[in-house]
Design an enzyme around this catalytic site. Sequence first.
Site, PDB file in Angstrom:
ATOM      1  N   PRO A 181      32.213  27.781  26.934  1.00 45.33           N
ATOM      2  CA  PRO A 181      32.738  28.853  27.802  1.00 45.33           C
ATOM      3  C   PRO A 181      34.250  28.871  27.908  1.00 45.33           C
ATOM      4  O   PRO A 181      34.807  28.594  28.978  1.00 45.33           O
ATOM      5  CB  PRO A 181      32.082  28.545  29.147  1.00 45.33           C
ATOM      6  CG  PRO A 181      31.923  27.057  29.145  1.00 45.33           C
ATOM      7  CD  PRO A 181      31.640  26.673  27.721  1.00 45.33           C
ATOM      8  N   CYS A 182      34.916  29.248  26.834  1.00 41.30           N
ATOM      9  CA  CYS A 182      36.382  29.319  26.870  1.00 41.30           C
ATOM     10  C   CYS A 182      36.859  30.434  27.791  1.00 41.30           C
ATOM     11  O   CYS A 182      38.025  30.456  28.170  1.00 41.30           O
ATOM     12  CB  CYS A 182      36.952  29.494  25.466  1.00 41.30           C
ATOM     13  SG  CYS A 182      36.319  30.920  24.582  1.00 41.30           S
TER      14      CYS A 182
END
Length: 245
Positions: free
Chosen positions: A152-153
Amino acid sequence: MTSDHDPLLTGLAAMAVPAPGRLLDKVTARWTRVPGPAGDVYVATTDLGVAYVRSAGSAEEFAGLFRARFGRPLLPAARPPAGLLTALRTGRVRLDLRGLTPFAASVLAAAATIPRGETRPYGWIARQAGRPRAVRAAASALAANPVPLLIPCHRIVQADGVAGGYVFGTPSKEALLRLEGANLDEVRDLAAAGTRYLASDTTGVVCFPSCHNARRITPAHRHGFASLAAAGQAGFRPCLHCLPA
DNA sequence: CGCATGGCCCTTA
DNA sequence: TTAAGGGCCATGC
């Protein structure tokens, strides 16, 4: 034309021989197109797991992106890997992350620890990766995240609470975070007012404002701080969940 | 505040 | 080998 004794030619001939099926699966990736939380995405998978996720206008374009990065061809998949669709929302699926530099690997590993609905500043990622001053380099590593959504950047935002860039575009980043229940606007408003940390005088703990512990603090017991040093000065210790220090 | 600037450091061309 | 630049950040008007 051909020589049985030329090692180069015999080597090339050997490469032309189709590899056994099992080996082919190990070497080649296969693509599929699936719906994600913010539009369709193309996904490349090897037998080790998901290796690449991007949006693209066509399978050819996606294959081009894949080849540019991995230098390998991409074949169509019979069907999407089991669990992929839910994984795009929950982030739980096997990943093939070979080929990352050690730095990029540690940056992505840090990003993977950020829970749904929470955000962290880019500086936090750099510190977790062991390079507190490599903030921009960490951002570059996130920009090159081979598996967005799964790692989850999008949960890393600027220190002033602004969303910042995203491989699928900043609007998608904001939409994703709202979908996850992150308090994006509150974090930004607090930062604009000079508050980057929230502390509770009942627990003595100081957090990032998006931490689920921070969001439970009763207004009467909540204290805002511009810096961790100021919070420490006031007797608060860093939260063990969001690790502001 | 909003904007500009210099610093930072890993990658890639 | 080097140089340039990027999903940033703190600071200074």
